[in-house]
Design an enzyme around this catalytic site. Structure first.
Site, PDB file in Angstrom:
ATOM      1  N   GLN A 107       0.811  -1.212   0.000  1.00  0.00           N
ATOM      2  CA  GLN A 107       0.000   0.000   0.000  1.00  0.00           C
ATOM      3  C   GLN A 107       0.846   1.264   0.000  1.00  0.00           C
ATOM      4  O   GLN A 107       0.310   2.373  -0.027  1.00  0.00           O
ATOM      5  CB  GLN A 107      -0.930  -0.012   1.218  1.00  0.00           C
ATOM      6  CG  GLN A 107      -1.927  -1.156   1.188  1.00  0.00           C
ATOM      7  CD  GLN A 107      -2.674  -1.311   2.494  1.00  0.00           C
ATOM      8  OE1 GLN A 107      -2.361  -0.692   3.501  1.00  0.00           O
ATOM      9  NE2 GLN A 107      -3.694  -2.166   2.484  1.00  0.00           N
TER      10      GLN A 107
ATOM     11  N   HIS B 246      -0.698   0.067   5.477  1.00  0.00           N
ATOM     12  CA  HIS B 246      -1.245   1.178   6.263  1.00  0.00           C
ATOM     13  C   HIS B 246      -0.303   2.377   6.422  1.00  0.00           C
ATOM     14  O   HIS B 246       0.172   2.689   7.512  1.00  0.00           O
ATOM     15  CB  HIS B 246      -1.662   0.672   7.645  1.00  0.00           C
ATOM     16  CG  HIS B 246      -2.813  -0.278   7.602  1.00  0.00           C
ATOM     17  ND1 HIS B 246      -3.518  -0.661   8.712  1.00  0.00           N
ATOM     18  CD2 HIS B 246      -3.406  -0.936   6.561  1.00  0.00           C
ATOM     19  CE1 HIS B 246      -4.485  -1.507   8.362  1.00  0.00           C
ATOM     20  NE2 HIS B 246      -4.428  -1.688   7.051  1.00  0.00           N
TER      21      HIS B 246
END
Length: 210
Positions: free
Chosen positions: A66, A128
């Site tokens: 991510q 995250h």
């Protein structure tokens, strides 16, 4: 009270850009152009007709999972200062951290670039990172950071930048009226804590509140 019913206005939808590589954020420029971040670390300048140019001068990006090139916003006084703010996953010797970069847009390149914020925490892994940016009516820059998943308990730790909303000046300085600026052991950039992986952020157009 009855709400007056207005006739629906038909919308005409047409593709402006296709075949993008994990597009993450869009910022509109005066004149109808758009800047689009691709998570792999590429910034595109797209004209109102759909012509695209790759913008150079970006910082090095940690494009894993991510992580990568994330949000982009323009300065409220962009017409005068041509300034942009970018959030991204920045590589480090241990892993990566969420960071914010300020630069001026000159055609198809960024100049006078400066990193104005970086998380204290730089773990490995690809989960995250957050991250969204917003500037309020007072000129404060807000940054959301993720908890990095495996380290999510640190979202409650005031000595960590994980899982926080950060508030700084647009040059990176810490505002003197930040809520934790005088609290021992707390990082003064912290505005709010205990978050997981905030990827939405907005300033209310009427009240000016976050």
């Amino acid at each position: 009270a009855d709400v007056p019913k207005e006739r629906p206005v038909p919308l005409r939808v047409r593709p402006l850009a296709q075949d993008l590589h994990h597009p993450w954020a869009v910022a509109s420029l005066p004149g109808g152009e758009h800047l689009v971040t691709e998570r792999r670390g590429q910034l595109l300048r797209i004209s109102a007709k759909g012509d695209r140019t790759v913008v150079s001068g970006l910082p090095t990006v940690y494009a894993q999972g991510q992580g990568g090139l994330l949000d982009i916003i323009v300065s409220p006084s962009f017409t005068n200062d041509q300034t942009l703010f970018l959030s991204y996953a920045e590589p480090s010797t241990r892993g990566a951290r969420t960071a914010v970069y300020r630069a001026e847009l000159r055609g198809s390149r960024l100049v006078n670039g400066q990193r104005i914020f970086a998380q204290k925490d730089d773990y490995d892994g690809g989960f995250h990172f957050g991250s969204r940016l917003a500037i309020d009516n007072g000129g404060y820059l807000f940054v959301t950071t993720g908890d990095r998943y495996h380290h999510r308990d640190r979202a409650q730790d005031l000595g960590s930048h994980l899982g926080k909303i950060i508030r700084i000046q647009t040059d990176g300085r810490v505002p003197a009226n930040n809520p934790l600026v005088n609290q021992p052991g707390a990082l003064p950039e912290i505005y709010s804590f205990g978050h997981r992986n905030l990827q939405g952020l907005a300033i209310h157009p009427d009240t000016g509140k976050l």
